[in-house]
Enzyme design. Structure first.
Site, PDB file in Angstrom:
ATOM      1  N   ASP A  67     -89.891 -25.010  -9.285  1.00  0.00           N
ATOM      2  CA  ASP A  67     -89.707 -26.373  -8.807  1.00  0.00           C
ATOM      3  C   ASP A  67     -89.268 -26.420  -7.349  1.00  0.00           C
ATOM      4  O   ASP A  67     -88.917 -25.392  -6.762  1.00  0.00           O
ATOM      5  CB  ASP A  67     -88.694 -27.128  -9.697  1.00  0.00           C
ATOM      6  CG  ASP A  67     -87.435 -26.291  -9.993  1.00  0.00           C
ATOM      7  OD1 ASP A  67     -87.238 -25.255  -9.334  1.00  0.00           O
ATOM      8  OD2 ASP A  67     -86.665 -26.680 -10.887  1.00  0.00           O
ATOM      9  N   ASP A 136     -77.567 -30.667 -18.895  1.00  0.00           N
ATOM     10  CA  ASP A 136     -78.201 -31.610 -19.828  1.00  0.00           C
ATOM     11  C   ASP A 136     -79.360 -30.963 -20.593  1.00  0.00           C
ATOM     12  O   ASP A 136     -80.171 -31.651 -21.207  1.00  0.00           O
ATOM     13  CB  ASP A 136     -78.668 -32.885 -19.088  1.00  0.00           C
ATOM     14  CG  ASP A 136     -79.686 -32.592 -17.985  1.00  0.00           C
ATOM     15  OD1 ASP A 136     -80.129 -31.428 -17.871  1.00  0.00           O
ATOM     16  OD2 ASP A 136     -80.046 -33.533 -17.248  1.00  0.00           O
ATOM     17  N   HIS A 138     -81.885 -29.161 -19.370  1.00  0.00           N
ATOM     18  CA  HIS A 138     -83.218 -29.129 -18.746  1.00  0.00           C
ATOM     19  C   HIS A 138     -83.619 -27.723 -18.324  1.00  0.00           C
ATOM     20  O   HIS A 138     -82.778 -26.893 -17.997  1.00  0.00           O
ATOM     21  CB  HIS A 138     -83.316 -30.116 -17.573  1.00  0.00           C
ATOM     22  CG  HIS A 138     -82.570 -29.739 -16.337  1.00  0.00           C
ATOM     23  ND1 HIS A 138     -81.630 -30.555 -15.749  1.00  0.00           N
ATOM     24  CD2 HIS A 138     -82.636 -28.649 -15.525  1.00  0.00           C
ATOM     25  CE1 HIS A 138     -81.154 -29.984 -14.656  1.00  0.00           C
ATOM     26  NE2 HIS A 138     -81.744 -28.824 -14.496  1.00  0.00           N
ATOM     27  N   GLU A 143     -86.162 -33.061 -16.999  1.00  0.00           N
ATOM     28  CA  GLU A 143     -84.971 -33.777 -17.450  1.00  0.00           C
ATOM     29  C   GLU A 143     -85.173 -34.336 -18.864  1.00  0.00           C
ATOM     30  O   GLU A 143     -86.313 -34.427 -19.338  1.00  0.00           O
ATOM     31  CB  GLU A 143     -84.681 -34.921 -16.476  1.00  0.00           C
ATOM     32  CG  GLU A 143     -84.363 -34.465 -15.058  1.00  0.00           C
ATOM     33  CD  GLU A 143     -82.975 -33.843 -14.909  1.00  0.00           C
ATOM     34  OE1 GLU A 143     -82.420 -33.331 -15.902  1.00  0.00           O
ATOM     35  OE2 GLU A 143     -82.450 -33.857 -13.777  1.00  0.00           O
TER      36      GLU A 143
HETATM   37  C1  GLP Z   1     -81.498 -26.938 -11.121  1.00  0.00           C
HETATM   38  C2  GLP Z   1     -82.796 -26.152 -11.254  1.00  0.00           C
HETATM   39  C3  GLP Z   1     -82.875 -25.422 -12.578  1.00  0.00           C
HETATM   40  C4  GLP Z   1     -81.588 -24.666 -12.842  1.00  0.00           C
HETATM   41  C5  GLP Z   1     -80.422 -25.617 -12.858  1.00  0.00           C
HETATM   42  C6  GLP Z   1     -79.090 -24.947 -13.153  1.00  0.00           C
HETATM   43  O1  GLP Z   1     -81.558 -28.155 -11.744  1.00  0.00           O
HETATM   44  N1  GLP Z   1     -83.946 -26.988 -11.104  1.00  0.00           N
HETATM   45  O2  GLP Z   1     -84.000 -24.553 -12.566  1.00  0.00           O
HETATM   46  O3  GLP Z   1     -81.686 -23.964 -14.043  1.00  0.00           O
HETATM   47  O4  GLP Z   1     -80.347 -26.245 -11.588  1.00  0.00           O
HETATM   48  O5  GLP Z   1     -78.491 -24.494 -11.981  1.00  0.00           O
HETATM   49  P1  GLP Z   1     -77.282 -23.456 -11.947  1.00  0.00           P
HETATM   50  O6  GLP Z   1     -77.878 -22.130 -12.264  1.00  0.00           O
HETATM   51  O7  GLP Z   1     -76.798 -23.510 -10.519  1.00  0.00           O
HETATM   52  O8  GLP Z   1     -76.300 -23.909 -12.940  1.00  0.00           O
END
Ligand code: GLP
Length: 259
Positions: A67, A136, A138, A143
């Site tokens: 993404d 959440d 995702h 989402e």
């Molecule tokens: C973002 C990314 C996800 C990731 C999430 C969690 O939303 N798009 O791919 O898994 O953050 O981030 P973190 O690893 O910093 O908790």
């Protein structure tokens, strides 16, 4: 789905890096799906170490990132493009031409998304997809409410995600409200998937993903349908799993068989 519970973040990262390294050794031109966020940082560090000290060779590896924030240029320090070069690609021998990251400045979004899917197909599909998870539930930026069979598309970030990701920006107002993301359907086509999670903050999302019903409200729960998904979590993220003992038992038996 196989659930591996590790003592801490470091062990989680090493387990993931080892699986990725084995994939690359088995198939030097592997197609990897890569993730951003703080979770995979330790895995990337370990892969960099393996490249430097053990000669792990990325020269033929092809990558597709999950993404990108919509509206951010690749040079923006908070873009996922920048993140990937800073935390992995600049430190290994990957050919930049083999790197694919959604374009946050794409004008024709529909055409861009269709082409991204086409490029994945042309590369032969994703061999190994690495994932983190949002609080959440995702995966990528799918989402709650996103279609479980969706393809690469533009999405609106949920309030919770904007708040969570604000820590990387100067203020919450600066967090982009839109992103381009692979869909759950795109992710599910990967031949193998590793999802990582660490820390208490992810415990509810992990319990829902592994032991809850499959629902678009927790998009990671679709991984229950994948024949080759591994969930690697530290003790804190595993805290709310009811069947921890069983997962440990399964792993002991499989490891005895060298699996
Ligand atoms: C973002 C990314 C996800 C990731 C999430 C969690 O939303 N798009 O791919 O898994 O953050 O981030 P973190 O690893 O910093 O908790």
């Amino acid at each position: 789905m196989r659930v591996i519970i590790t003592e801490n973040y470091e062990e989680m990262s090493k387990r993931a890096a080892k699986i990725i390294a084995e994939q690359i050794k088995r198939k030097p031109n592997s197609v990897l799906g890569l993730a951003t966020g703080s979770t995979p940082l330790g895995t990337y560090k370990e892969l960099i170490r393996m490249h430097r000290e053990e000669g792990l060779d990325f020269s033929k590896v092809v990558t597709f990132n999950l993404d990108e924030y919509y509206g951010l240029a690749p040079t923006h320090p908070q873009s996922y493009h920048y993140f990937m070069f800073e935390n992995l690609f600049n430190h290994i021998n990957i050919n930049p031409r083999n790197v694919h990251i959604p374009d946050g400045l794409a004008k024709d979004i529909k055409a861009f998304c269709e082409n991204y899917e086409e490029e994945i197909r042309r590369a032969g599909g994703i061999d190994l997809q690495l994932l983190g998870i949002g609080r959440d539930g995702h995966i990528a930026f799918n989402e709650p409410g996103s279609p479980l069979m969706g393809r690469t598309t533009i999405i609106a970030l949920a309030e919770e995600t904007i708040k969570d990701n604000a820590r990387f920006f100067k203020s919450e107002a600066e967090v982009p409200r839109l992103a381009i993301t692979m869909g759950c359907g795109t992710i599910m086509e990967a031949r193998k998937i590793i999802l990582l999670a660490n820390g208490e903050g992810k415990a509810d999302a992990i319990a829902a993903t592994v032991e809850g019903p499959i629902t678009s409200q927790i998009t990671a729960s679709i991984l229950q349908m994948h024949p080759n998904a591994i969930i690697i979590v530290d003790e804190a993220a595993a805290m709310k799993l009811r069947r921890k003992d069983y997962y440990r038992h399964v792993n002991r038996l499989l490891e005895e068989q060298g699996l």
